[in-house]
Design a protein around this motif. Structure first.
Motif, mmCIF file in Angstrom:
data_model
loop_
_atom_site.group_PDB
_atom_site.id
_atom_site.type_symbol
_atom_site.label_atom_id
_atom_site.label_comp_id
_atom_site.label_asym_id
_atom_site.label_seq_id
_atom_site.Cartn_x
_atom_site.Cartn_y
_atom_site.Cartn_z
ATOM 1 N N SER A 69 0.833 -1.171 -0.169
ATOM 2 C CA SER A 69 0.304 0.446 0.043
ATOM 3 C C SER A 69 1.019 1.441 0.216
ATOM 4 O O SER A 69 0.955 1.955 -0.623
ATOM 5 N N GLY A 70 1.962 0.742 0.876
ATOM 6 C CA GLY A 70 2.930 2.377 0.756
ATOM 7 C C GLY A 70 3.480 2.749 -0.724
ATOM 8 O O GLY A 70 3.570 3.754 -1.129
ATOM 9 N N GLU A 71 3.948 1.770 -1.585
ATOM 10 C CA GLU A 71 4.193 2.011 -2.544
ATOM 11 C C GLU A 71 3.554 2.594 -4.139
ATOM 12 O O GLU A 71 3.880 3.242 -4.593
ATOM 13 N N LEU A 72 2.215 1.457 -3.366
ATOM 14 C CA LEU A 72 0.848 1.892 -4.480
ATOM 15 C C LEU A 72 0.599 3.462 -4.149
ATOM 16 O O LEU A 72 0.531 4.449 -5.333
ATOM 17 N N LEU A 129 -1.121 9.456 -3.565
ATOM 18 C CA LEU A 129 -1.981 9.215 -2.168
ATOM 19 C C LEU A 129 -0.520 8.688 -0.732
ATOM 20 O O LEU A 129 0.057 8.556 -1.246
ATOM 21 N N THR A 130 -1.760 8.706 -0.067
ATOM 22 C CA THR A 130 -1.370 8.259 1.644
ATOM 23 C C THR A 130 -1.339 6.914 1.361
ATOM 24 O O THR A 130 -2.343 6.362 1.401
ATOM 25 N N GLN A 186 -4.809 6.455 3.032
ATOM 26 C CA GLN A 186 -6.383 6.242 2.251
ATOM 27 C C GLN A 186 -6.185 5.240 1.237
ATOM 28 O O GLN A 186 -7.339 4.901 1.019
ATOM 29 N N VAL A 187 -5.395 5.189 0.950
ATOM 30 C CA VAL A 187 -5.661 4.011 -0.324
ATOM 31 C C VAL A 187 -6.020 2.144 1.059
ATOM 32 O O VAL A 187 -7.158 1.989 0.102
ATOM 33 N N ARG A 188 -5.594 1.967 2.077
ATOM 34 C CA ARG A 188 -6.356 1.393 2.597
ATOM 35 C C ARG A 188 -7.468 1.255 2.732
ATOM 36 O O ARG A 188 -8.284 0.710 3.016
ATOM 37 N N GLN A 189 -7.689 2.915 3.155
ATOM 38 C CA GLN A 189 -9.538 3.160 4.392
ATOM 39 C C GLN A 189 -9.843 2.794 2.311
ATOM 40 O O GLN A 189 -11.261 1.972 2.503
#
Length: 211
Positions: free
Chosen positions: A34-37, A43-44, A47-50
């Motif tokens: 999620s960090g690399e994406l 984005l953060t 935010q991606v995980r949410q």
């Protein structure tokens, strides 16, 4: 979280995720955190995980996301694995370009009808679909029950045609006409395409970036 409570901003980010994951696949990238994406997409990570958590759990702790599986799941969320029947109203320069160059089948839609008021266009074929006279619209819709109408017509023609299409049971519109469908038909799904609005927004950004 129920799908009826998912914010419009989250829903609007999902196509971007889908498109970006396709780019990763084309580069041979099979998994991503999620960090690399988030870094690649601006984005953060939270935010991606949410965003993804609104629809379920897609990643594995310590592993990240399988790019192929994640894109497939987002495609299902967006309904890209289905086939929603659609018609295009107005097959002038804009309508012809839309019909010829947008791959509707890749995004869950099938164009089953093309309509125009110009008799000179009637009978021409675009991707094996004949252009019909607009007078045949009622009969065609009653027989084929399209779900979506793509409006490539002037604003002054859109009001009457939208009312006609609504009465024929169409509840989804891709609207190039600048007529505000949602005001009179709040129960329909509408995506408005305002190129001029986008140009003005771009102008604003460029003007203010220079200050």
């Amino acid at each position: 979280m129920g799908k009826d409570k998912i914010s419009n901003s989250v829903i609007r980010r999902m196509p971007r995720y889908h498109r970006f994951l396709g780019e990763l696949k084309s580069q041979g990238i099979m998994k991503i955190s999620s960090g690399e994406l988030s870094r690649r997409m601006g984005l953060t990570a939270s935010q991606v995980r949410q965003d993804f958590n609104c629809f379920g759990e897609f990643g594995q702790q310590g592993y990240g996301y399988n790019v192929d599986i994640l894109q497939e799941e987002i495609g299902k969320i967006l309904g890209l694995d289905g086939k929603k029947s659609a018609i295009i109203i107005g097959v002038g320069n804009l309508g012809r370009t839309v019909a010829q160059h947008i791959n509707f089948n890749s995004f869950g839609f099938q164009i089953i009808g093309l309509f125009d008021e110009k008799e000179s266009l009637v009978g021409q074929m675009i991707k094996n679909v004949p252009i019909r006279n607009i007078q045949a619209l009622d009969e065609f819709c009653r027989e084929n029950r399209p779900q979506v109408a793509v409006l490539c017509i002037p604003k002054n023609a859109a009001k009457q045609l939208t009312e006609q299409l609504y009465k024929l049971g169409i509840k989804g519109f891709l609207n190039f006409s600048h007529y505000d469908i949602a005001i009179n038909y709040p129960d329909v799904s509408v995506e408005n395409v305002h190129i001029i609005d986008s140009l003005m927004t771009l102008s604003y950004k460029l003007t203010n970036d220079e200050k």
